[in-house]
Write an enzyme that holds these catalytic residues in place. Structure first.
Site, short mmCIF file in Angstrom:
data_model
loop_
_atom_site.label_atom_id
_atom_site.label_comp_id
_atom_site.label_asym_id
_atom_site.label_seq_id
_atom_site.Cartn_x
_atom_site.Cartn_y
_atom_site.Cartn_z
N ASP A 27 0.80 -1.24 0.00
CA ASP A 27 0.00 0.00 0.00
C ASP A 27 0.83 1.29 0.00
O ASP A 27 0.46 2.27 0.68
CB ASP A 27 -0.96 0.02 1.19
CG ASP A 27 -1.96 -1.12 1.18
OD1 ASP A 27 -1.93 -1.93 0.22
OD2 ASP A 27 -2.76 -1.23 2.13
N LYS A 132 -6.52 -4.95 -3.15
CA LYS A 132 -7.17 -5.58 -1.99
C LYS A 132 -8.23 -4.64 -1.41
O LYS A 132 -7.99 -3.45 -1.25
CB LYS A 132 -6.11 -5.97 -0.94
CG LYS A 132 -5.33 -4.82 -0.33
CD LYS A 132 -4.21 -5.36 0.53
CE LYS A 132 -3.47 -4.30 1.31
NZ LYS A 132 -4.27 -3.54 2.27
N CYS A 165 -2.25 -2.33 7.87
CA CYS A 165 -2.20 -3.30 6.76
C CYS A 165 -0.99 -4.22 6.82
O CYS A 165 -1.06 -5.38 6.39
CB CYS A 165 -2.30 -2.56 5.44
SG CYS A 165 -3.94 -1.85 5.20
C1 C5J Z 1 -3.14 0.76 5.47
C2 C5J Z 1 -4.90 2.04 6.50
N1 C5J Z 1 -2.62 0.50 4.30
N2 C5J Z 1 -4.12 2.45 7.50
N3 C5J Z 1 -4.38 1.34 5.48
O1 C5J Z 1 -2.56 0.53 6.51
O2 C5J Z 1 -6.07 2.33 6.49
#
Ligand code: C5J
Length: 230
Positions: A27, A132, A165
């Site tokens: 991400d 995802k 995540c």
């Molecule tokens: C991730 C989030 N990628 N913090 N998303 O950690 O919402």
């Protein structure tokens, strides 16, 4: 020639077969990392995440040079939000929600500029990009099939955010039998305390979810391995 390689790590040395390890980059998206974007609109200091970019770029380069697969993920949703549970969409009281127009297009919507990976870490043609809908990279995705296809058993886990995540994915992977090493300077959190504790939680109790090492240790092991570039 492909003997086991070893990385100094906590709570103990991490051993891996260079033929069955992949680098997972979670991400590293504009919506989370760019100044003026969604992450910042929630009151976060994106500089805390941006410290990850340089060491992660170096680690990705080392993985590519040694033929280790690089797998990227992106958190996001279909334009009609049909894959976004109301509980996720409506939780909290943010000034902007998933799907709203933001500085970089509709927030966390597939195909929008902000949903994509930052330029510095852009995937190369042929690298797997997993879209995802959840926090974990296994939930609702083809990641398990990709890893099975490539006989991957060990994961170097990087990206953002450490306690959300990254943690969710490491826990999912751990339950599926993968050995995960989380690269400490290549994961980031908006909250310094969560970063510290999040890393401690991975390696606590003899490595309850996995191992932790920094990128120089990982790069040292990768570049001393005999894996042929693919
Ligand atoms: C991730 C989030 N990628 N913090 N998303 O950690 O919402």
């Amino acid at each position: 020639m492909n003997a086991l390689q070893h990385i100094p790590a906590v709570p103990a040395e991490f051993s891996f077969d260079p033929r069955s390890i992949a680098l997972l980059v979670i991400d590293m998206q504009r919506d989370f990392l760019l100044p003026g974007g969604f992450g910042e609109s929630l009151g976060n200091d994106v500089d805390l995440l941006r410290t990850v970019i340089d060491p992660l770029a170096a680690l990705i380069a080392a993985a590519r040079a040694t033929g280790i697969p690089v797998i990227h993920t992106r958190e996001g949703h279909l334009p009609d939000l049909s894959d976004c549970p109301p509980a996720k969409l409506l939780r909290g009281n943010p000034s902007q929600r998933i799907g709203d127009p933001g500085a970089f297009g509709r927030i966390l919507i597939r195909g929008e500029y902000g949903h994509d990976i930052i330029d510095e870490l852009a995937p190369l043609a042929g690298e797997v990009v997993i879209d995802k809908p959840g926090k974990g990279a296994f939930y609702g995705t083809e990641l398990a099939e990709v890893l099975e296809r490539d006989s991957i058993r060990s994961l170097l886990v990087t990206g953002v955010t450490t306690e959300v995540c990254v943690h969710t994915t490491v826990r999912e992977a751990n339950d599926r039998g993968y050995e995960c090493l989380v690269v400490s300077d290549c994961v980031g959190s908006y909250f310094p305390e969560f970063q510290r504790v999040g890393l401690e939680m991975i390696a606590a109790q003899g490595g309850i979810f996995g191992w932790v090492a920094d990128s120089p240790a990982v790069i040292g092991a990768l570049t001393s391995s005999n894996t042929p570039a693919q």
